[in-house]
Each structure stands twice: as C-alpha cells, then as structure tokens.
Write a protein that holds these residues in place. Structure first.
Motif, PDB file in Angstrom:
ATOM      1  N   GLU A 154       0.817  -1.213   0.000  1.00  0.00           N
ATOM      2  CA  GLU A 154       0.000   0.000   0.000  1.00  0.00           C
ATOM      3  C   GLU A 154       0.854   1.267   0.000  1.00  0.00           C
ATOM      4  O   GLU A 154       0.460   2.287  -0.563  1.00  0.00           O
ATOM      5  CB  GLU A 154      -0.962  -0.002   1.189  1.00  0.00           C
ATOM      6  CG  GLU A 154      -0.333  -0.117   2.555  1.00  0.00           C
ATOM      7  CD  GLU A 154      -0.197  -1.539   3.038  1.00  0.00           C
ATOM      8  OE1 GLU A 154       0.021  -1.723   4.257  1.00  0.00           O
ATOM      9  OE2 GLU A 154      -0.310  -2.475   2.215  1.00  0.00           O
TER      10      GLU A 154
ATOM     11  N   GLY B  51      -0.504   6.005   2.122  1.00  0.00           N
ATOM     12  CA  GLY B  51      -0.716   4.565   2.029  1.00  0.00           C
ATOM     13  C   GLY B  51      -0.633   3.880   3.376  1.00  0.00           C
ATOM     14  O   GLY B  51      -1.385   2.939   3.661  1.00  0.00           O
TER      15      GLY B  51
ATOM     16  N   ASN C 144      -4.044   0.782   7.853  1.00  0.00           N
ATOM     17  CA  ASN C 144      -2.961  -0.129   7.472  1.00  0.00           C
ATOM     18  C   ASN C 144      -1.830  -0.145   8.482  1.00  0.00           C
ATOM     19  O   ASN C 144      -1.213  -1.188   8.725  1.00  0.00           O
ATOM     20  CB  ASN C 144      -2.409   0.255   6.093  1.00  0.00           C
ATOM     21  CG  ASN C 144      -3.345  -0.123   4.963  1.00  0.00           C
ATOM     22  OD1 ASN C 144      -3.962  -1.190   4.994  1.00  0.00           O
ATOM     23  ND2 ASN C 144      -3.474   0.735   3.968  1.00  0.00           N
TER      24      ASN C 144
END
Length: 341
Positions: A14, A245, A251
């Motif tokens: 990501e 990201g 994440n």
C-alpha cells in the motif's frame, strides 16, 4: 527466516502503490502540495486534535530535531538508560541542540522507574547550572516492552511538575498501539506527551518519519532547524504519499498487529521448547531468546538471520538473540526458526 530487524523488510504494497500513484504531473514543492497538506490533516484526525507535523527521513532526525527544539544553555534531557537517543544515535541530540546533554534514568526492562526519575530530577534542583528541559520516553521500548497509559501519565506528571516537556520516541509506535489496544491520543497527549516521533520506516514505509507536535507553535524555529539538518524535502509529496498509504484504512495498525502476532507465535514456541527459553517477556514484535550457540549456527547456515544481544549473562554454550518480526514475516518463517532451534 530473517529476524535481524524490521528495518530489513521492504516497503508494504500500500505504501509503494501510493508512491507510484502520486508520481505524475507537477506539484508545489516543500510541503505546499495538496497531498502533503492532506496528510497533515489526517494526522490531526488520527490524534483527535489539531497537530503540527514535521516530516523527516529518519527516526534519528525526528528524535534529535524534536529534542533540540527544547534546547537552552545548560539544558538536559532525561531518558532511559538504553534509549535509542542515548545509545544508538551517535550524539545526534547533542549535535543538533548545540551541546544539550542526555541523562540516563534507571529503566528496568526499558521502562523508566518513576522513583528514579524523581530522584534524578532532585539532583538537578531549580536554579542549578544544569536545567532539565525534557523527558524522553520510548514506546515501545528497546527491550520490546510497552508503557501502558497509566505509566506514561505518571512519568509525564512528574516531568511536568518541574516544567519539562515530554517527548515520546515512537519508532515502533504502531506496535505499541496495537499491543495496548488503545487510541493514539490516549497513549500520547491525553497522557501528558507534548510531541511524538512517529515512526513509519520499521512498519512498512521506506523513508517516512514525522515529528508530531500536540501543541502547535511549541517549536518556534523548527523550520530553520530542519533545513539546517538537511531534512527539508523539496519533493515532500513522496514522503506524504508513503504516509497516505500507511495510514489509509488503518494499514499502519494492521501491519503492526501482524508483526506482533508473529512475535507471539515465536514466544509461544520458545516457551514450549526444551532447549531454548525467553530472556524475558516482551509485548511487541521483538523477542529476546536464549538459544544454544549451535542453534544459531544452524539458523545462519540455513540463510537465516538474528542479532546477538549483549549485556545479559547466559550459559557458556548459549547466546541471547533478538528476533524481530515485521509486517512481511510469515508463519512458515516462524515455524522454520522453531524447527531449527
């Protein structure tokens, strides 16, 4: 079976996808681009208050520049005995601050002892020639342990009673948050922390760290300090892209939970072993194990890696190793290590 360090792992998909996604066209330099401004706003949302954010490329830069922002003649910063700022940053805080000193405080298993902090402060009375200006806490610690909210609050209260600002070295902040199950706000500013070195590199970024200031305006000259240190990025959007990201869809915590879970599998296997044992119980993605020297040789012969950890007495045929899992560690690697041991 690479357990040398989470720094050895690559960047997460990501993070790389975000960098590639933003690698087109033109954008204002030096942090004036919409992406960088948006990521700063994302940090404010994450910490549930308006924050000031200064991007850097390394954790050493974030720590030393942040602490240097507190500098004054005779200023000293108190930290754990084996804090990264003390033992592993080559005097960066002293250099960036123009000579401000670091003073170690007794910290069993990496966590600062409140009584020792009070005693150390008492040796530097108000009006003295050395002036305590800051307290630096590492969460998670160099020993793989974490400070719960209550301990951060207690230590911060002691520091604030003398007018010190409280810094948190969060090189593995995500792992600490994941292990504690608390919000980023709870373990930082709500507990008395003034600014945080927010680490991303060990958990899936490749050059993205940040000084997060919970009271904007605390550092009047940080822009000049960062420029002088060589950490003012012209193409800031690529640092911001990594954070985009990293932070999106949680994440950063998901990756840390995975690393922590792989470490717990290692700990469970070592607890059950007849030939290996834990050096001590840890909380995050760092495992400290006493293993036979022959087992370490077998691991290395199989292409694996682990870091020998000094300073703790073990048997003549044993060695203490630090095993660090990462976002990229697999269950197969963990089982492979346990099979070698």
């Amino acid at each position: 079976m690479n357990f040398a360090s989470d720094n050895w792992a690559g960047a997460s998909p990501e993070v790389m996808d975000a960098v590639i996604r933003h690698n087109h066209g033109f954008a204002p330099a030096y942090g004036g681009d919409p992406l960088s401004l948006g990521v700063v706003q994302r940090f404010s949302e994450l910490f549930e208050r308006e924050v000031e954010v200064w991007f850097t490329a390394t954790g050493t830069a974030a720590n030393s520049l942040g602490l240097a922002g507190l500098s004054r003649p005779g200023g000293v910063v108190l930290c754990a005995e084996e804090a990264h700022v003390m033992s592993d940053e080559s005097g960066a805080t002293e250099f960036q601050s123009g000579g401000m000193k670091l003073i170690p405080v007794k910290s069993p298993l990496g966590r600062m002892d409140p009584a020792a902090l009070s005693a150390t402060l008492a040796r530097h009375p108000e009006g003295g020639r050395s002036v305590p200006v800051g307290l630096s806490l590492t969460n998670a610690t160099e020993w793989g342990t974490v400070y719960p909210v209550a301990q951060v609050t207690e230590l911060a209260a002691i520091a604030r009673s003398r007018g010190l600002k409280v810094h948190m070295d969060g090189a593995r902040f995500a792992n600490a948050v994941a292990a504690l199950g608390v919000s980023p706000a709870e373990i930082t500013w709500r507990a008395g922390v003034d600014f945080l070195s927010f680490g991303g590199t060990k958990n899936g970024c490749w050059a993205a760290e940040a000084i997060v200031v919970f009271s904007p305006g605390l550092f009047q000259d940080m822009e000049a300090r960062r420029q002088r240190a060589g950490h003012t990025f012209s193409k800031t959007r690529f640092v911001a892209a990594q954070f985009e990201g990293y932070l999106s869809e949680g994440n950063w915590v998901k990756r840390a939970r995975h690393a922590n879970a792989m470490a717990e599998r290692l700990r469970a296997g070592i607890r059950a072993s007849a030939v290996a044992r834990l050096g001590w119980e840890s909380d995050i993605n760092e495992v400290f194990a006493v293993i036979p020297k022959a087992a370490l040789a077998r691991l290395r012969a199989a292409g694996g890696a682990a870091h020998e950890w000094p300073g703790v007495a073990v048997g003549a045929d044993e060695v203490l190793v630090r095993l660090v899992t990462s976002w990229a560690t697999t269950e197969a690697e963990v089982e492979g290590f346990l099979g070698v041991v």
